[in-house]
Design an enzyme around this catalytic site. Structure first.
Site, PDB file in Angstrom:
ATOM      1  CB  CYS A  35     -25.056 -34.361  59.530  1.00  0.00           C
ATOM      2  SG  CYS A  35     -25.849 -32.839  58.928  1.00  0.00           S
ATOM      3  CG  HIS A  86     -24.666 -30.406  61.464  1.00  0.00           C
ATOM      4  ND1 HIS A  86     -23.807 -30.928  60.518  1.00  0.00           N
ATOM      5  CD2 HIS A  86     -24.087 -30.660  62.661  1.00  0.00           C
ATOM      6  CE1 HIS A  86     -22.754 -31.455  61.125  1.00  0.00           C
ATOM      7  NE2 HIS A  86     -22.904 -31.309  62.428  1.00  0.00           N
ATOM      8  CB  CYS A 119     -32.637 -19.917  61.712  1.00  0.00           C
ATOM      9  SG  CYS A 119     -31.700 -18.686  60.779  1.00  0.00           S
ATOM     10  CB  CYS A 148     -38.301 -34.354  17.880  1.00  0.00           C
ATOM     11  SG  CYS A 148     -36.565 -34.879  17.811  1.00  0.00           S
ATOM     12  CB  CYS A 152     -21.024 -38.379  13.470  1.00  0.00           C
ATOM     13  SG  CYS A 152     -22.468 -39.152  12.668  1.00  0.00           S
ATOM     14  CB  CYS A 211     -15.692 -34.983  35.986  1.00  0.00           C
ATOM     15  SG  CYS A 211     -16.560 -35.862  37.327  1.00  0.00           S
ATOM     16  CB  CYS A 266     -20.697 -35.744  35.160  1.00  0.00           C
ATOM     17  SG  CYS A 266     -19.646 -34.303  35.480  1.00  0.00           S
ATOM     18  CB  CYS A 284      -4.316 -30.904  47.388  1.00  0.00           C
ATOM     19  SG  CYS A 284      -6.098 -31.028  47.640  1.00  0.00           S
ATOM     20  CB  CYS A 328     -16.923 -32.747  39.350  1.00  0.00           C
ATOM     21  SG  CYS A 328     -17.814 -32.350  37.834  1.00  0.00           S
TER      22      CYS A 328
END
Length: 474
Positions: free
Chosen positions: A230, A232, A235, A324, A332, A419, A422, A432, A437
């Protein structure tokens, strides 16, 4: 001091004054090295072609040419400076043509100092001389690495055929290469990466040398950071504090531009530059974990002492931890049991008629959520004698762990939704139906669970062909 030596000293002093950052004089003798950076036209770009596909990259800086020279005793009256010209992005043939042109400039100015004219030509006229026009084409080899082309003709002789590309001479023309031309190209060099890295460093150097108005504290400061997407600018003090708060809160995907409605994200290199080593390590770890959580084909090892990420294999419920070596069922999460049915927790622990319950001295717990809720309230609010009775009847572990967890799962099922990106559980507490998420930052619709556009999430509610038309609010 004779006239030759005086002219040489004056020229070296002038070069040191004009090119204070680029010129480095030899420790002993009359010589030195000048790094010549080209003045590129605006929107200069490089292009990488691989078959029918190509990608363009706009750059503002190319790596400099390096002119190393020694001044002979009879310079400038008789002899030309002895020099070596090197470059990381021009070929031997192109550099050889440039060397010959530097000789021509000397021949036109015999008796006068010439180094300044050489530098001026390299800086201002080199691209025109080699007939290089943007985009600068960089061919790639079979492995996708950017390399100098092995086709084409000698630069400077048939420049039109080499227009806009990095060109190397053919074997037949190799005998005409100038020994003073030192091309630093190599077949195993990823030229594109080198050019982009150098351009990035130079852009940052120029940026850090200027003062900008911070978009947070509104003060003009040296030492600022800029979001690439963008543009922008803020500092470093404000950005460092902003990053620190977000990382400590675990919101590593929240390092977006502070400008409202802007979704640009900070790069890891920016984060590393503005926070300490400890915080960046946490950021790096959480970012990896967050990325893995969003991948549908990745789960974690079922062993609590391991929990390493495991890539799922298609069409099988078996998973093997690479850390491992534990083989477990992805459904399960118990030791892999082949084609046998899973023994899920609700069957083994909550069902009074299960094998586990039959073998246990404890009574089976209620099967409905209302029954579980009543049992939990009876246990939580009962007297010490009542609690001991319930523990003997149902088992303390069952009451403290299984019942509470089952109620939690039931509450989440009634009061939250997953969600769609994820699968994290999200609770809506007002506002609204456009949800964000907290784990992955994905926008989605609370009503239909559709993933929403990042730039204009409310467009979803403006489509009359969907069930969510005009349903921004319930």
């Amino acid at each position: 001091m004779n006239a030759e030596l005086e002219a040489q000293e004056d020229e070296l002093l002038a070069l040191a004054s004009i090119y204070s950052q680029e010129f480095r004089r030899a420790v002993s003798g009359l010589g030195g090295e000048i790094r010549v950076s080209l003045d590129l036209p605006r929107d200069f770009s490089v292009i990488v072609k691989a078959g029918d596909k190509h990608r363009d990259y706009v750059i503002s800086f190319l790596p400099p040419l390096v002119l190393a020279f020694d001044l002979p005793l009879d310079y400038p009256s008789t002899s030309s400076p002895e020099f070596i010209l090197s470059c990381k992005w021009l070929s031997h043939s192109q550099l050889s043509a440039v060397c010959k042109h530097l000789d021509k400039i000397w021949e036109d100015t015999v008796g006068s100092v010439v180094l300044f004219y050489w530098v001026q030509f390299l800086r201002d006229d080199l691209l025109d001389f080699l007939n290089i026009r943007p985009p600068l084409e960089i061919p790639v080899n079979d492995q996708g690495q950017a390399t100098p082309s092995t086709e084409g003709s000698e630069a400077g002789d048939s420049q039109g055929e080499a227009e806009g590309s990095v060109v190397e001479t053919s074997d037949e023309a190799a005998v005409s290469l100038d020994p003073r031309a030192l091309s630093m190209l190599a077949t195993d060099t990823d030229l594109l990466v080198h050019l982009l890295d150098y351009d990035e460093r130079q852009r940052l150097r120029v940026f850090e040398g200027q003062a900008y108005d911070c978009g947070i504290c509104f003060m003009s400061k040296l030492g600022c950071s800029q979001y690439r997407e963008c543009g922008h600018i803020y500092c470093n003090e404000c950005m460092s504090e902003y990053f620190t708060v977000q990382i400590r809160d675990g919101n590593v995907r929240g390092l977006t531009c502070p400008e409202p409605e802007c979704s640009s994200t900070a790069t890891p290199s920016q984060v590393k530059r503005l926070v300490g080593e400890e915080l960046f390590t946490r950021y790096d770890r959480l970012l990896l974990q967050s990325t893995l959580d969003r991948m549908a084909d990745v789960i974690y090892c079922a062993r609590k002492a391991c929990v390493a990420p495991v890539v799922l294999e298609p069409d099988t419920t078996a998973a093997l931890c690479p850390s491992c070596r534990y083989a477990f069922c992805t459904i399960c999460r118990k030791t892999y049991h082949g084609t046998s049915h899973c023994k899920l927790r609700e069957n083994t622990l909550l069902t009074s008629g299960s094998d586990s319950a039959a073998e246990s001295s404890y009574a089976g717990v209620p099967q409905t959520e209302a029954g579980l809720q009543g049992l939990w309230e009876d246990y939580a609010s009962g007297s010490e004698e009542r609690r001991m009775f319930l523990e003997k009847r149902y088992g303390k572990h069952i009451l403290n762990t299984v019942v509470e967890e089952s109620l939690s799962e039931g509450w989440k099922g009634q009061n939250s939704k997953e969600c769609p990106s994820c699968r994290a559980n999200i609770q809506k507490n007002g506002g609204c139906n456009k949800m964000a998420c907290f784990t992955c930052g994905q926008y989605f619709c609370w009503v239909c669970l559709s993933i929403l556009d990042k730039k204009n999430p409310y467009k979803h509610y403006e489509n009359p062909n969907t069930a969510c038309y005009n349903a921004t609010f319930d």
